[in-house]
Scaffold this motif. Sequence first.
Motif, PDB file in Angstrom:
ATOM      1  N   THR A  23       9.238  75.086 116.958  1.00 34.40           N
ATOM      2  CA  THR A  23       8.202  75.039 115.928  1.00 34.40           C
ATOM      3  C   THR A  23       8.242  73.729 115.152  1.00 34.40           C
ATOM      4  OG1 THR A  23       8.336  77.436 115.740  1.00 34.40           O
ATOM      5  CG2 THR A  23       7.247  76.269 113.936  1.00 34.40           C
ATOM      6  N   GLY A  24       9.427  73.219 114.871  1.00 31.22           N
ATOM      7  CA  GLY A  24       9.565  71.991 114.091  1.00 31.22           C
ATOM      8  C   GLY A  24       8.780  70.815 114.660  1.00 31.22           C
ATOM      9  N   PRO A  25       8.943  70.496 115.958  1.00 30.70           N
ATOM     10  CA  PRO A  25       8.160  69.399 116.532  1.00 30.70           C
ATOM     11  C   PRO A  25       6.648  69.651 116.503  1.00 30.70           C
ATOM     12  CG  PRO A  25      10.068  69.838 117.888  1.00 30.70           C
ATOM     13  CD  PRO A  25       9.997  70.944 116.864  1.00 30.70           C
ATOM     14  N   MET A  26       6.233  70.901 116.660  1.00 34.91           N
ATOM     15  CA  MET A  26       4.796  71.187 116.601  1.00 34.91           C
ATOM     16  C   MET A  26       4.261  70.956 115.192  1.00 34.91           C
ATOM     17  SD  MET A  26       4.098  74.357 119.196  1.00 34.91           S
ATOM     18  CE  MET A  26       5.319  75.469 118.579  1.00 34.91           C
ATOM     19  N   LEU A  27       5.014  71.382 114.186  1.00 40.31           N
ATOM     20  CA  LEU A  27       4.592  71.136 112.800  1.00 40.31           C
ATOM     21  C   LEU A  27       4.606  69.641 112.482  1.00 40.31           C
ATOM     22  CD1 LEU A  27       6.449  74.043 110.953  1.00 40.31           C
ATOM     23  CD2 LEU A  27       3.979  73.816 111.362  1.00 40.31           C
ATOM     24  N   GLY A  28       5.598  68.933 113.004  1.00 42.57           N
ATOM     25  CA  GLY A  28       5.651  67.487 112.808  1.00 42.57           C
ATOM     26  C   GLY A  28       4.455  66.794 113.442  1.00 42.57           C
ATOM     27  N   ALA A  29       4.080  67.229 114.643  1.00 45.77           N
ATOM     28  CA  ALA A  29       2.930  66.629 115.330  1.00 45.77           C
ATOM     29  C   ALA A  29       1.636  66.931 114.573  1.00 45.77           C
ATOM     30  CB  ALA A  29       2.837  67.162 116.764  1.00 45.77           C
ATOM     31  N   LEU A  30       1.499  68.147 114.062  1.00 43.27           N
ATOM     32  CA  LEU A  30       0.309  68.481 113.286  1.00 43.27           C
ATOM     33  C   LEU A  30       0.246  67.647 112.007  1.00 43.27           C
ATOM     34  CD1 LEU A  30      -2.226  70.151 112.770  1.00 43.27           C
ATOM     35  CD2 LEU A  30      -0.743  71.926 111.781  1.00 43.27           C
ATOM     36  N   THR A  31       1.367  67.472 111.355  1.00 43.09           N
ATOM     37  CA  THR A  31       1.417  66.634 110.155  1.00 43.09           C
ATOM     38  C   THR A  31       1.036  65.204 110.497  1.00 43.09           C
ATOM     39  OG1 THR A  31       3.163  68.061 109.280  1.00 43.09           O
ATOM     40  CG2 THR A  31       2.860  65.943 108.199  1.00 43.09           C
ATOM     41  N   PHE A  32       1.505  64.727 111.623  1.00 41.51           N
ATOM     42  CA  PHE A  32       1.142  63.385 112.096  1.00 41.51           C
ATOM     43  C   PHE A  32      -0.373  63.300 112.308  1.00 41.51           C
ATOM     44  CE2 PHE A  32       0.804  60.337 115.766  1.00 41.51           C
ATOM     45  CZ  PHE A  32       1.232  59.197 115.088  1.00 41.51           C
ATOM     46  N   GLY A  33      -0.967  64.327 112.890  1.00 48.36           N
ATOM     47  CA  GLY A  33      -2.412  64.351 113.073  1.00 48.36           C
ATOM     48  C   GLY A  33      -3.146  64.313 111.745  1.00 48.36           C
ATOM     49  N   LEU A  34      -2.696  65.119 110.781  1.00 49.25           N
ATOM     50  CA  LEU A  34      -3.338  65.156 109.470  1.00 49.25           C
ATOM     51  C   LEU A  34      -3.176  63.837 108.720  1.00 49.25           C
ATOM     52  CD1 LEU A  34      -2.302  68.784 108.434  1.00 49.25           C
ATOM     53  CD2 LEU A  34      -4.564  68.004 109.196  1.00 49.25           C
ATOM     54  N   TRP A  35      -2.091  63.137 108.968  1.00 50.24           N
ATOM     55  CA  TRP A  35      -1.820  61.826 108.362  1.00 50.24           C
ATOM     56  C   TRP A  35      -2.949  60.836 108.689  1.00 50.24           C
ATOM     57  CZ3 TRP A  35       2.290  59.453 105.667  1.00 50.24           C
ATOM     58  CH2 TRP A  35       2.491  58.078 105.849  1.00 50.24           C
ATOM     59  N   HIS A  36      -3.655  61.062 109.770  1.00 54.18           N
ATOM     60  CA  HIS A  36      -4.683  60.136 110.239  1.00 54.18           C
ATOM     61  C   HIS A  36      -6.098  60.476 109.754  1.00 54.18           C
ATOM     62  CE1 HIS A  36      -1.350  58.992 112.828  1.00 54.18           C
ATOM     63  NE2 HIS A  36      -1.987  57.841 112.964  1.00 54.18           N
ATOM     64  N   ILE A  37      -6.233  61.432 108.811  1.00 56.54           N
ATOM     65  CA  ILE A  37      -7.561  61.766 108.291  1.00 56.54           C
ATOM     66  C   ILE A  37      -8.186  60.571 107.578  1.00 56.54           C
ATOM     67  CG2 ILE A  37      -8.810  63.154 106.572  1.00 56.54           C
ATOM     68  CD1 ILE A  37      -6.985  65.506 107.359  1.00 56.54           C
ATOM     69  N   HIS A  38      -7.468  59.980 106.640  1.00 58.45           N
ATOM     70  CA  HIS A  38      -8.045  58.857 105.883  1.00 58.45           C
ATOM     71  C   HIS A  38      -8.401  57.675 106.798  1.00 58.45           C
ATOM     72  CE1 HIS A  38      -8.991  56.245 102.561  1.00 58.45           C
ATOM     73  NE2 HIS A  38      -8.202  55.342 103.097  1.00 58.45           N
ATOM     74  N   PRO A  39      -7.511  57.266 107.725  1.00 61.54           N
ATOM     75  CA  PRO A  39      -7.913  56.175 108.620  1.00 61.54           C
ATOM     76  C   PRO A  39      -9.160  56.502 109.444  1.00 61.54           C
ATOM     77  CG  PRO A  39      -5.549  56.482 108.727  1.00 61.54           C
ATOM     78  CD  PRO A  39      -6.099  57.614 107.904  1.00 61.54           C
ATOM     79  N   ALA A  40      -9.297  57.764 109.871  1.00 60.06           N
ATOM     80  CA  ALA A  40     -10.488  58.148 110.635  1.00 60.06           C
ATOM     81  C   ALA A  40     -11.738  58.016 109.780  1.00 60.06           C
ATOM     82  CB  ALA A  40     -10.344  59.576 111.153  1.00 60.06           C
ATOM     83  N   ARG A  41     -11.654  58.479 108.541  1.00 55.36           N
ATOM     84  CA  ARG A  41     -12.805  58.360 107.636  1.00 55.36           C
ATOM     85  C   ARG A  41     -13.152  56.901 107.385  1.00 55.36           C
ATOM     86  NH1 ARG A  41     -11.118  63.031 103.347  1.00 55.36           N
ATOM     87  NH2 ARG A  41     -11.989  64.761 104.516  1.00 55.36           N
ATOM     88  N   THR A  42     -12.130  56.088 107.153  1.00 53.04           N
ATOM     89  CA  THR A  42     -12.350  54.666 106.881  1.00 53.04           C
ATOM     90  C   THR A  42     -13.024  53.984 108.064  1.00 53.04           C
ATOM     91  OG1 THR A  42     -10.428  54.616 105.418  1.00 53.04           O
ATOM     92  CG2 THR A  42     -11.185  52.510 106.271  1.00 53.04           C
ATOM     93  N   ALA A  43     -12.607  54.341 109.273  1.00 51.59           N
ATOM     94  CA  ALA A  43     -13.170  53.724 110.486  1.00 51.59           C
ATOM     95  C   ALA A  43     -14.497  54.342 110.898  1.00 51.59           C
ATOM     96  CB  ALA A  43     -12.167  53.837 111.633  1.00 51.59           C
ATOM     97  N   GLY A  44     -14.878  55.452 110.260  1.00 47.99           N
ATOM     98  CA  GLY A  44     -16.107  56.130 110.653  1.00 47.99           C
ATOM     99  C   GLY A  44     -15.951  56.942 111.929  1.00 47.99           C
TER     100      GLY A  44
END
Length: 192
Positions: free
Chosen positions: A113-134
Amino acid sequence: MPGLRLNLRGRTAANAAFATGYALVFHGAPQWLSARGLRVGLASAGVAAAGYGVALSVPALRAKLIEFADQEPEVSPIEWAAVHIPIGTAYSEELIFRGTLEPLLANTFGPRTGPMLGALTFGLWHIHPARTAGDSVPGTVALTTLGGLAFSWLRRRGGSTTAPFLHHWALNAGGVLAPRLARRFGPVGPAQ
């Protein structure tokens, strides 16, 4: 960090400083000096580079890459690929996520579970860059979560954060350099 309005060099320094501090506070264990991690990382980085090589050799894919060539950074592409991606992105993110957060989550929630939660957190970390890039936020989160799972697998396979760091660097640097090479060669290849 966006509120600081730093240029790319400032963001690189801030990211590296934050990641280093985070790892120190939470007792990160990246194990950078790992021969096995280096071997696994170089092999996986080679796969990423080969993928870009294939994309550059196929005219239809090369034409798609050309569409990304106009996204110019604040610095030269070489500086971006050789300094800002390895230090500001790959080092910082791999130290935070695979070198520190993932072991904490694995200790708390278990090795599956730990690596899956880490990967999901990594995905969520990229919300702002995605918005900035459109870019599509759901698409970016999904893609970077899958990337996080792959980076996590590389960390376990290599026994260190070196393996995902090298792959991460190769992927991102290729994403900067391949479109520029595609533009240079053109959609049908260099003149004969």
